[in-house]
Enzyme design. Structure first.
Site, mmCIF file in Angstrom:
data_model
loop_
_atom_site.group_PDB
_atom_site.id
_atom_site.type_symbol
_atom_site.label_atom_id
_atom_site.label_comp_id
_atom_site.label_asym_id
_atom_site.label_seq_id
_atom_site.Cartn_x
_atom_site.Cartn_y
_atom_site.Cartn_z
ATOM 1 N N ASN A 287 -26.598 29.000 17.411
ATOM 2 C CA ASN A 287 -26.146 29.866 18.346
ATOM 3 C C ASN A 287 -26.978 30.589 18.980
ATOM 4 O O ASN A 287 -27.672 31.422 18.334
ATOM 5 C CB ASN A 287 -24.851 30.300 17.719
ATOM 6 C CG ASN A 287 -24.192 31.170 19.004
ATOM 7 O OD1 ASN A 287 -24.544 31.364 20.064
ATOM 8 N ND2 ASN A 287 -22.863 31.736 18.713
ATOM 9 N N HIS B 152 -21.063 25.829 25.514
ATOM 10 C CA HIS B 152 -21.690 26.652 24.572
ATOM 11 C C HIS B 152 -21.760 26.146 23.242
ATOM 12 O O HIS B 152 -20.889 25.773 22.734
ATOM 13 C CB HIS B 152 -20.873 28.112 24.741
ATOM 14 C CG HIS B 152 -21.616 29.232 23.767
ATOM 15 N ND1 HIS B 152 -22.961 29.353 23.408
ATOM 16 C CD2 HIS B 152 -20.902 29.734 22.741
ATOM 17 C CE1 HIS B 152 -22.922 30.048 22.586
ATOM 18 N NE2 HIS B 152 -21.814 30.662 22.355
ATOM 19 N N CYS C 38 -22.041 35.227 25.221
ATOM 20 C CA CYS C 38 -22.537 33.795 25.132
ATOM 21 C C CYS C 38 -21.927 32.918 26.569
ATOM 22 O O CYS C 38 -22.427 31.794 26.549
ATOM 23 C CB CYS C 38 -21.746 33.261 24.021
ATOM 24 S SG CYS C 38 -22.331 33.902 22.486
HETATM 25 O O1 UT7 Z 1 -20.795 32.470 20.309
HETATM 26 C C1 UT7 Z 1 -19.649 33.487 20.373
HETATM 27 C C2 UT7 Z 1 -18.357 32.873 20.141
HETATM 28 N N1 UT7 Z 1 -18.415 32.631 18.549
HETATM 29 C C3 UT7 Z 1 -17.730 31.875 18.217
HETATM 30 O O2 UT7 Z 1 -16.632 31.007 18.803
HETATM 31 C C4 UT7 Z 1 -17.849 31.728 16.632
HETATM 32 C C5 UT7 Z 1 -16.446 31.270 16.167
HETATM 33 N N2 UT7 Z 1 -15.968 31.264 14.624
HETATM 34 C C6 UT7 Z 1 -16.700 30.356 13.815
HETATM 35 O O3 UT7 Z 1 -17.413 29.467 14.295
HETATM 36 C C7 UT7 Z 1 -16.174 30.356 12.498
HETATM 37 O O4 UT7 Z 1 -15.093 31.133 12.262
HETATM 38 C C8 UT7 Z 1 -17.521 30.874 11.435
HETATM 39 C C9 UT7 Z 1 -18.503 29.589 11.332
HETATM 40 C C10 UT7 Z 1 -18.055 32.013 11.795
HETATM 41 C C11 UT7 Z 1 -16.974 30.840 10.031
HETATM 42 O O5 UT7 Z 1 -16.176 29.548 9.679
HETATM 43 P P1 UT7 Z 1 -14.535 29.623 8.868
HETATM 44 O O6 UT7 Z 1 -14.305 28.217 8.652
HETATM 45 O O7 UT7 Z 1 -13.849 30.347 9.876
HETATM 46 O O8 UT7 Z 1 -14.861 30.541 7.664
HETATM 47 P P2 UT7 Z 1 -14.119 31.755 7.291
HETATM 48 O O9 UT7 Z 1 -14.938 33.153 7.712
HETATM 49 O O10 UT7 Z 1 -12.683 31.792 7.170
HETATM 50 O O11 UT7 Z 1 -14.650 31.920 5.685
HETATM 51 C C12 UT7 Z 1 -14.240 30.907 4.693
HETATM 52 C C13 UT7 Z 1 -14.766 31.122 3.444
HETATM 53 C C14 UT7 Z 1 -14.839 32.639 2.763
HETATM 54 O O12 UT7 Z 1 -14.651 32.688 1.671
HETATM 55 P P3 UT7 Z 1 -13.007 32.881 0.724
HETATM 56 O O13 UT7 Z 1 -12.633 34.248 1.368
HETATM 57 O O14 UT7 Z 1 -12.238 31.538 1.527
HETATM 58 O O15 UT7 Z 1 -13.582 32.993 -0.649
HETATM 59 C C15 UT7 Z 1 -16.026 33.179 3.230
HETATM 60 O O16 UT7 Z 1 -16.363 34.277 2.496
HETATM 61 O O17 UT7 Z 1 -16.310 31.047 3.581
HETATM 62 C C16 UT7 Z 1 -17.145 31.886 3.331
HETATM 63 N N3 UT7 Z 1 -18.291 32.071 3.901
HETATM 64 C C17 UT7 Z 1 -19.289 31.579 3.480
HETATM 65 N N4 UT7 Z 1 -19.674 30.624 2.449
HETATM 66 C C18 UT7 Z 1 -20.654 30.179 2.183
HETATM 67 C C19 UT7 Z 1 -18.471 32.721 4.898
HETATM 68 N N5 UT7 Z 1 -19.755 32.576 5.491
HETATM 69 C C20 UT7 Z 1 -20.352 31.855 4.254
HETATM 70 C C21 UT7 Z 1 -21.557 31.414 4.199
HETATM 71 N N6 UT7 Z 1 -21.973 30.637 3.250
HETATM 72 N N7 UT7 Z 1 -22.638 31.556 5.251
#
Ligand code: UT7
Length: 327
Positions: free
Chosen positions: A284, A254, A113
């Site tokens: 993204n 980005h 990215c």
């Molecule tokens: O472009 C290159 C660089 N990329 C980035 O910089 C991306 C960086 N990361 C992020 O933007 C975020 O970490 C994400 C958007 C990918 C994820 O957000 P998050 O707030 O970090 O969520 P998480 O992965 O900690 O997941 C929290 C909860 C989990 O459930 P439990 O374990 O708390 O029950 C996931 O299973 O949200 C759940 N979850 C979802 N729920 C509904 C993960 N994806 C989804 C989804 N819909 N699509």
């Protein structure tokens, strides 16, 4: 001495819109989760038969027209992508041919990215050294072709599109004032696509069976290091060029996550109204996100001559970078 200025921009995105509601029919997710955790409402998805190089060519033509440069005067074409038409030849060679840029050298780079910022840094170096006068820098991705639509944690994030910038030699006060690019390969596992290369070749059945040619991401870990790293390099380019954050007209980051953009802006002291955000409509798009956002902003007439623009990106590698540009 010459340096690079952004003389023209362009963009091309597929017509098909994939909304959050569409994704709820594919994986266990909700519009509410996607909007609050990422800021994304919809993204573009290439239709069957659409080819990424065509979108890169369209964006490049617009950038050349805006910059008033003939295709025969392009010295180099650099395409930043992780999702080329095919592994061989490079996308840039295909784009060179479709554009008819006979004189241009052409090559791809994979800096995830951060690809557009890597390209800005390299193109400015080529121009400063006198090895090029007109460089087409294109960021293009069809990431929905590599999204795993059984993995809700990643498939909701990505979109398709291409953006182009024409970098032209200038001795004026416009253009790149400072830029920096960084890498930390120790974080390779944070964002990866393990299959499809020579370790897990696409011609072995187990590669697909194990779902290896799909994007994998350790989201939380990536989030933290992304914010910290982008803030560091933004401060570095400001310091190098002798500017304060309150002199920055626009932060064009980005577009990975609206919460990341807010956190970077807050830590730098740049209010949200000076941060350019279009992730709600495109998701993204990796190396394409900055040139697409820049082109939209330019064509909306939001950027004025003399504005100071701070660019920053973070992505797979890990790679990151920042650039400060006088418009
Ligand atoms: O472009 C290159 C660089 N990329 C980035 O910089 C991306 C960086 N990361 C992020 O933007 C975020 O970490 C994400 C958007 C990918 C994820 O957000 P998050 O707030 O970090 O969520 P998480 O992965 O900690 O997941 C929290 C909860 C989990 O459930 P439990 O374990 O708390 O029950 C996931 O299973 O949200 C759940 N979850 C979802 N729920 C509904 C993960 N994806 C989804 C989804 N819909 N699509």
């Amino acid at each position: 001495m010459f340096h690079a200025c952004i003389a023209g921009t362009g963009r091309a995105v597929p017509g098909k819109v994939l909304t959050n509601a569409d994704l709820t029919r594919l994986v266990d997710t909700s519009d509410e989760w996607i909007v609050t955790r990422t800021g994304i409402r919809e993204r573009r998805q290439a239709a069957d038969g659409e080819v990424l190089s065509d979108f890169c060519v369209e964006a490049a033509r617009q950038a050349l027209e805006a910059g008033n440069v003939s295709v025969k005067d392009v010295d180099a074409i650099l395409v930043s992508t992780v999702s080329p038409d095919a592994p061989i030849p490079s996308m840039a060679c295909i784009v060179q041919h479709k554009l008819g840029a006979k004189k241009a050298a052409a090559w791809d780079q994979n800096a995830g990215c951060a690809g557009w910022l890597y390209g800005l840094h390299i193109a400015d170096g080529l121009i400063q050294s006198g090895k090029a006068r007109n460089v087409l820098l294109i960021g293009g991705e069809f990431l929905t072709r590599y999204a795993d639509y059984t993995d809700r944690a990643t498939c909701v994030l990505f979109g398709d599109g291409a953006g182009a910038t024409l970098l032209k030699a200038t001795k004026s006060d416009r253009g790149v004032l400072a830029s920096t690019i960084r890498c930390d390969g120790e974080g390779a596992a944070f964002i990866s696509m393990p299959g499809g290369g020579s370790t897990h070749p696409p011609n072995r059945p187990e590669t697909l069976e194990q779902r290896l040619p799909f994007i994998k991401m350790m989201g939380g870990e990536t989030f933290k290091v992304a914010v910290r790293s982008m803030v560091d390099v933004c401060r570095e380019v400001l310091q190098e060029s002798g500017f304060e954050t309150d002199e920055v007209s626009w932060l064009i980051p980005h577009q990975a996550n609206d919460r990341i953009i807010s956190a970077v802006g807050e830590r730098l002291g740049i209010p949200k109204e000076r941060c350019v955000v279009n992730i709600d409509r495109y998701g993204n798009t990796s190396a394409a996100s900055i040139p697409i956002a820049l082109d939209e902003f330019v064509r909306e007439g939001r950027i004025k001559r003399g504005d100071l623009i701070l660019f920053t990106a973070f992505g797979a590698g890990l790679t990151w970078g920042a650039g400060l540009v006088r418009w």
